[in-house]
Write a protein that holds these residues in place. Structure first.
Motif, PDB file in Angstrom:
ATOM      1  N   ILE A   1      21.957  20.775   5.645  1.00  0.00           N
ATOM      2  CA  ILE A   1      20.640  21.082   6.244  1.00  0.00           C
ATOM      3  C   ILE A   1      19.510  20.597   5.332  1.00  0.00           C
ATOM      4  N   THR A   2      19.694  20.762   4.018  1.00  0.00           N
ATOM      5  CA  THR A   2      18.670  20.304   3.060  1.00  0.00           C
ATOM      6  C   THR A   2      18.808  18.809   2.761  1.00  0.00           C
ATOM      7  N   ARG A   3      19.811  18.177   3.351  1.00  0.00           N
ATOM      8  CA  ARG A   3      20.104  16.745   3.220  1.00  0.00           C
ATOM      9  C   ARG A   3      20.376  16.319   1.778  1.00  0.00           C
ATOM     10  N   PHE A   4      21.101  17.172   1.054  1.00  0.00           N
ATOM     11  CA  PHE A   4      21.643  16.747  -0.236  1.00  0.00           C
ATOM     12  C   PHE A   4      22.819  15.799   0.013  1.00  0.00           C
ATOM     13  N   TYR A   5      23.445  15.966   1.172  1.00  0.00           N
ATOM     14  CA  TYR A   5      24.497  15.064   1.645  1.00  0.00           C
ATOM     15  C   TYR A   5      24.164  14.697   3.085  1.00  0.00           C
ATOM     16  N   ASP A   6      24.695  13.584   3.558  1.00  0.00           N
ATOM     17  CA  ASP A   6      24.537  13.184   4.964  1.00  0.00           C
ATOM     18  C   ASP A   6      25.834  13.438   5.719  1.00  0.00           C
ATOM     19  N   VAL A   7      25.699  13.833   6.974  1.00  0.00           N
ATOM     20  CA  VAL A   7      26.877  14.108   7.806  1.00  0.00           C
ATOM     21  C   VAL A   7      27.657  12.821   8.065  1.00  0.00           C
ATOM     22  N   ASN A   8      28.979  12.939   8.213  1.00  0.00           N
ATOM     23  CA  ASN A   8      29.797  11.769   8.581  1.00  0.00           C
ATOM     24  C   ASN A   8      29.722  11.510  10.085  1.00  0.00           C
TER      25      ASN A   8
ATOM     26  N   ALA B   1      10.565  30.474  -4.482  1.00  0.00           N
ATOM     27  CA  ALA B   1      10.725  30.160  -3.058  1.00  0.00           C
ATOM     28  C   ALA B   1       9.625  30.813  -2.223  1.00  0.00           C
ATOM     29  N   VAL B   2       9.234  32.039  -2.598  1.00  0.00           N
ATOM     30  CA  VAL B   2       8.174  32.757  -1.873  1.00  0.00           C
ATOM     31  C   VAL B   2       6.850  32.001  -1.993  1.00  0.00           C
ATOM     32  N   LEU B   3       6.535  31.549  -3.201  1.00  0.00           N
ATOM     33  CA  LEU B   3       5.274  30.837  -3.420  1.00  0.00           C
ATOM     34  C   LEU B   3       5.234  29.531  -2.624  1.00  0.00           C
ATOM     35  N   LYS B   4       6.362  28.868  -2.532  1.00  0.00           N
ATOM     36  CA  LYS B   4       6.423  27.632  -1.748  1.00  0.00           C
ATOM     37  C   LYS B   4       6.129  27.925  -0.273  1.00  0.00           C
ATOM     38  N   ASN B   5       6.536  29.119   0.186  1.00  0.00           N
ATOM     39  CA  ASN B   5       6.230  29.614   1.532  1.00  0.00           C
ATOM     40  C   ASN B   5       6.727  28.687   2.646  1.00  0.00           C
ATOM     41  N   PRO B   6       8.017  28.325   2.630  1.00  0.00           N
ATOM     42  CA  PRO B   6       8.539  27.449   3.680  1.00  0.00           C
ATOM     43  C   PRO B   6       8.912  28.254   4.926  1.00  0.00           C
ATOM     44  N   PRO B   7       8.881  27.645   6.108  1.00  0.00           N
ATOM     45  CA  PRO B   7       9.258  28.384   7.323  1.00  0.00           C
ATOM     46  C   PRO B   7      10.776  28.590   7.439  1.00  0.00           C
ATOM     47  N   ILE B   8      11.565  27.769   6.752  1.00  0.00           N
ATOM     48  CA  ILE B   8      13.036  27.894   6.794  1.00  0.00           C
ATOM     49  C   ILE B   8      13.523  28.237   5.393  1.00  0.00           C
ATOM     50  N   MET B   9      14.354  29.284   5.278  1.00  0.00           N
ATOM     51  CA  MET B   9      14.869  29.694   3.984  1.00  0.00           C
ATOM     52  C   MET B   9      16.391  29.598   3.992  1.00  0.00           C
ATOM     53  N   VAL B  10      16.942  28.934   2.976  1.00  0.00           N
ATOM     54  CA  VAL B  10      18.400  28.834   2.816  1.00  0.00           C
ATOM     55  C   VAL B  10      18.777  29.620   1.571  1.00  0.00           C
ATOM     56  N   LEU B  11      19.598  30.653   1.761  1.00  0.00           N
ATOM     57  CA  LEU B  11      20.039  31.499   0.642  1.00  0.00           C
ATOM     58  C   LEU B  11      21.533  31.301   0.441  1.00  0.00           C
ATOM     59  N   ASP B  12      21.898  30.679  -0.659  1.00  0.00           N
ATOM     60  CA  ASP B  12      23.298  30.341  -0.915  1.00  0.00           C
ATOM     61  C   ASP B  12      23.898  31.330  -1.911  1.00  0.00           C
ATOM     62  N   GLU B  13      24.520  32.398  -1.363  1.00  0.00           N
ATOM     63  CA  GLU B  13      25.158  33.446  -2.170  1.00  0.00           C
ATOM     64  C   GLU B  13      24.215  33.928  -3.271  1.00  0.00           C
TER      65      GLU B  13
ATOM     66  N   SER C   1      11.030  12.376   6.946  1.00  0.00           N
ATOM     67  CA  SER C   1      10.958  11.985   5.531  1.00  0.00           C
ATOM     68  C   SER C   1      11.607  13.101   4.713  1.00  0.00           C
ATOM     69  N   LYS C   2      12.247  12.728   3.621  1.00  0.00           N
ATOM     70  CA  LYS C   2      12.931  13.733   2.790  1.00  0.00           C
ATOM     71  C   LYS C   2      11.924  14.761   2.258  1.00  0.00           C
ATOM     72  N   LYS C   3      10.714  14.304   1.947  1.00  0.00           N
ATOM     73  CA  LYS C   3       9.699  15.219   1.424  1.00  0.00           C
ATOM     74  C   LYS C   3       9.323  16.276   2.454  1.00  0.00           C
ATOM     75  N   SER C   4       9.069  15.836   3.710  1.00  0.00           N
ATOM     76  CA  SER C   4       8.654  16.806   4.720  1.00  0.00           C
ATOM     77  C   SER C   4       9.795  17.762   5.078  1.00  0.00           C
TER      78      SER C   4
ATOM     79  N   ARG D   1      12.143  18.799   3.027  1.00  0.00           N
ATOM     80  CA  ARG D   1      12.304  19.782   1.941  1.00  0.00           C
ATOM     81  C   ARG D   1      11.065  20.656   1.776  1.00  0.00           C
ATOM     82  N   ASP D   2       9.918  20.184   2.308  1.00  0.00           N
ATOM     83  CA  ASP D   2       8.738  21.062   2.361  1.00  0.00           C
ATOM     84  C   ASP D   2       8.952  22.193   3.369  1.00  0.00           C
ATOM     85  N   LEU D   3       9.738  21.903   4.416  1.00  0.00           N
ATOM     86  CA  LEU D   3      10.004  22.913   5.453  1.00  0.00           C
ATOM     87  C   LEU D   3      11.057  23.933   5.024  1.00  0.00           C
ATOM     88  N   THR D   4      11.843  23.590   3.983  1.00  0.00           N
ATOM     89  CA  THR D   4      12.947  24.477   3.582  1.00  0.00           C
ATOM     90  C   THR D   4      12.751  24.995   2.172  1.00  0.00           C
ATOM     91  N   GLY D   5      13.198  26.230   1.956  1.00  0.00           N
ATOM     92  CA  GLY D   5      13.238  26.820   0.622  1.00  0.00           C
ATOM     93  C   GLY D   5      14.687  27.115   0.281  1.00  0.00           C
TER      94      GLY D   5
END
Length: 608
Positions: free
Chosen positions: A415-422, A519-531, A437-440, A442-446
């Motif tokens: 989802i954060t596009r650290f990898y691309d789907v096959n 992450a709160v300060l960045k204030n993104p509309p989508i939040m990914v919490l990995d464990e 764009s990768k910037k936009s 990752r601006d949408l995600t925390g």
């Protein structure tokens, strides 16, 4: 020379320094030859080997240039000294000193300007390498040792400066010095010069033979350096574990074995390299010895060369030795620099598989939801996800649970596009994330991960990582939401307190709350919490969980959870097994189904 040409393109912005270097090197080479040639007429006059001229000679053409030059210098010395021979001697000394002074001034100016080019190229390559290291996907570093990458950006780049860029100093100066000197030597005695040049190809062949294996030996040295730097990096990162398991001796032995190999490889490389100077010098002296015999014969027996010309000629012949030795060392430098340039260019020319489209969409808002459709993905050969689909509506909290290796973290990475789907598509508001764009994106995600990755900087700068222009009030507000303000206020310097390398001066819970504040300060509309709470004690978990709940309000959240007690209030809980969804629904609904989810909850309850 292929690598040399590729490195040279970095010199283009500094070409004016290169041109100034060439200009002063030409003057240096010219005066280097003239400083010896000027001695001939002086010696003739001073030692009465030539008839003194009282009238200026006439120039009759380039064919008689040598005779005109000698007669003119004879005339000038005669005019200056008159009957006082000591005045002529002073003139000789003065002229020689001036010529050698100018030669060395031009040499300094040539080196002065090339310094800006060399250091500029060094800086630009390092900057581009660092930019590339940041741009390359995370998958690249699963194949490369970090220490090896560090070795490339430090010692390998430095080796390029010492070898390839040093050649830029020699590439004009030394050949020109040799050419100008040879021209003057030809003017003095063509026969003697032709005789000398019979020996030069022989000397060149011997030097070339010595240097053939240098690149291979240098490559082994640089690779081994990367290995022991990796061991140092791993040791510093895992020092606590190494000490806890009394594994110091094991790691020391591994490091010692690597430095032992480095020792042997370096010895072979340096001994081969050190052979260049004595070999070159001996071959040079051999040529001088042959010159003394053949030239001496011309002076003493054949009477075809006068003594003063022969003395100046020997000075010129010796003047060739220094640039010839420098060029010999440069050829070794090219071979050694080749290995370093190959390793540096391997990173610089690595293609990033995660390519941004030319006219990528700059998306600033999040409106409807995230859609994962028929996604398949593999790290190596085996698929971690196969034909996976999931909808995450805007404003909802979706939790992913399952055993280790079920593909939970992989979804976060995709989802954060650290990898691309096959195969398949991940879209936000119906737009494929590959079109954003990768910037936009990752601006949408925390992102808040299990490992709180912090940097050796102040608390303030760590929180403001994603928003550099954040005000003091915004930073404090974010820290309060993350339940971090109280412990920050208790630190010696508050928000200016340096947290150490990786946040070593803080506890696990404190580090995690700083990550949440970031992450709160960045204030993104989508939040990914990995464990985000799996590595915490109960008290810290309560504070962090409270902070997470505050943060997730009015946001779309994708929660990857190890502790199931933390996600019972999620809108949708998705249970994964081997990359496939086996159950999904609310907590109460899944407990009532008495399937895999209930088994996971019961196992954790039993364990606790």
């Amino acid at each position: 020379m292929e690598y040399f040409r590729k490195i040279l393109r970095y010199a283009i912005p500094y070409r004016r320094y290169g041109l100034l270097n060439i200009f002063f090197n030409i003057l240096y080479a010219l005066f280097s030859a003239l400083s010896f040639a000027a001695l001939i007429p002086m010696l003739n006059v001073l030692f009465d080997k030539a008839e003194r001229l009282t009238s200026a000679p006439a120039y009759t053409g380039i064919g008689d240039l040598k005779d005109y030059f000698m007669d003119y210098m004879n005339y000038r010395v005669t005019q200056y000294s008159g009957e006082d021979e000591m005045k002529g001697l002073v003139l000789v000394i003065g002229l020689v000193l001036v010529l050698f002074l100018l030669k060395n001034i031009f040499n300094y100016l040539a080196m002065y300007f090339i310094t800006f080019l060399r250091n500029g190229v060094l800086r630009d390559i390092r900057n581009e390498m660092y930019q590339k290291i940041n741009a390359l996907p995370i998958s690249f570093y699963s194949e490369k040792r970090k220490g090896d990458v560090i070795a490339r950006i430090t010692s390998d780049v430095l080796e390029i400066q010492h070898s390839f860029l040093s050649i830029l100093e020699l590439i004009v100066r030394e050949p020109l010095t040799i050419i100008f000197t040879i021209i003057v030597m030809f003017l003095i005695s063509a026969k003697l010069t032709i005789f000398v040049f019979i020996f030069i190809p022989l000397a060149g062949a011997i030097i070339s033979r010595i240097g053939k294996s240098l690149k291979r030996k240098s490559d082994r040295v640089q690779k081994e350096q990367g290995k022991f730097l990796s061991i140092v990096e791993e040791t510093l990162g895992g020092l606590r574990v190494i000490k806890a398991f009394n594994a110091e001796s094991r790691f020391y032995q591994t490091f010692k074995n690597s430095t032992e190999r480095f020792f042997h490889f370096s010895n072979k490389l340096l001994n081969r390299q050190n052979l260049a100077s004595p070999t070159g010098e001996f071959l040079g002296i051999l040529v001088i010895g042959v010159l003394l015999w053949f030239g001496g014969k011309m002076v003493l027996v054949d009477k075809t060369l006068d003594a003063s010309s022969f003395i100046a000629y020997m000075g010129l012949a010796y003047n060739i030795l220094t640039p010839a030795k420098a060029l010999s060392k440069a050829s070794y430098g090219v071979r050694k620099g080749n290995a370093a340039a190959e390793r540096v260019l391997e990173i610089l020319e690595t293609e990033n598989p995660i390519v941004e489209k030319e006219n990528a969409i700059e998306k600033e808002t999040f409106e409807s939801g995230i859609s994962i459709k028929n996604v398949s993905f593999k790290y190596d050969n085996e698929y971690v996800l196969k034909d996976f689909s999931l909808e995450v509506p805007k404003g909802s909290t979706v939790a992913l649970v399952g055993k280790s290796g079920s593909g939970k973290s992989t979804i976060a990475n995709l989802i954060t596009r650290f990898y691309d789907v096959n195969a398949g598509v991940i879209s936000i508001d119906g737009i494929d994330i590959k079109d954003l764009s990768k910037k936009s994106l990752r601006d949408l995600t925390g992102l808040v991960t299990q490992d709180s990755i912090l940097f050796n900087d102040s608390v303030r700068n760590n929180i403001a990582l994603g928003k550099e222009d954040a005000t003091e009030d915004e930073i404090i507000a974010a820290a309060k939401i993350a339940n971090a303000h109280e412990f920050i206020a208790d630190l010696a310097e508050g928000y200016d307190h340096n947290i150490g390398d990786g946040g070593t001066k803080l506890s696990g819970g404190q580090k995690q709350r700083l990550s949440i504040a970031r992450a709160v300060l960045k204030n993104p509309p989508i939040m990914v919490l990995d464990e985000a709470t799996s590595a915490l004690d109960t008290e810290s978990e309560r504070l962090v969980q409270d902070a997470l709940e505050k943060m997730m309000r009015n946001r779309t959240s994708l929660v990857i959870a190890h502790r199931l007690s933390t996600i019972q209030n999620a809108d949708i809980i998705v249970v994964l097994q081997k990359g496939k969804i086996v159950e999904q629904g609310g907590h109460a609904e899944l407990m009532a189904q008495k399937g895999p989810y209930k088994k996971l909850v019961e196992m954790q309850s039993l364990a606790s």
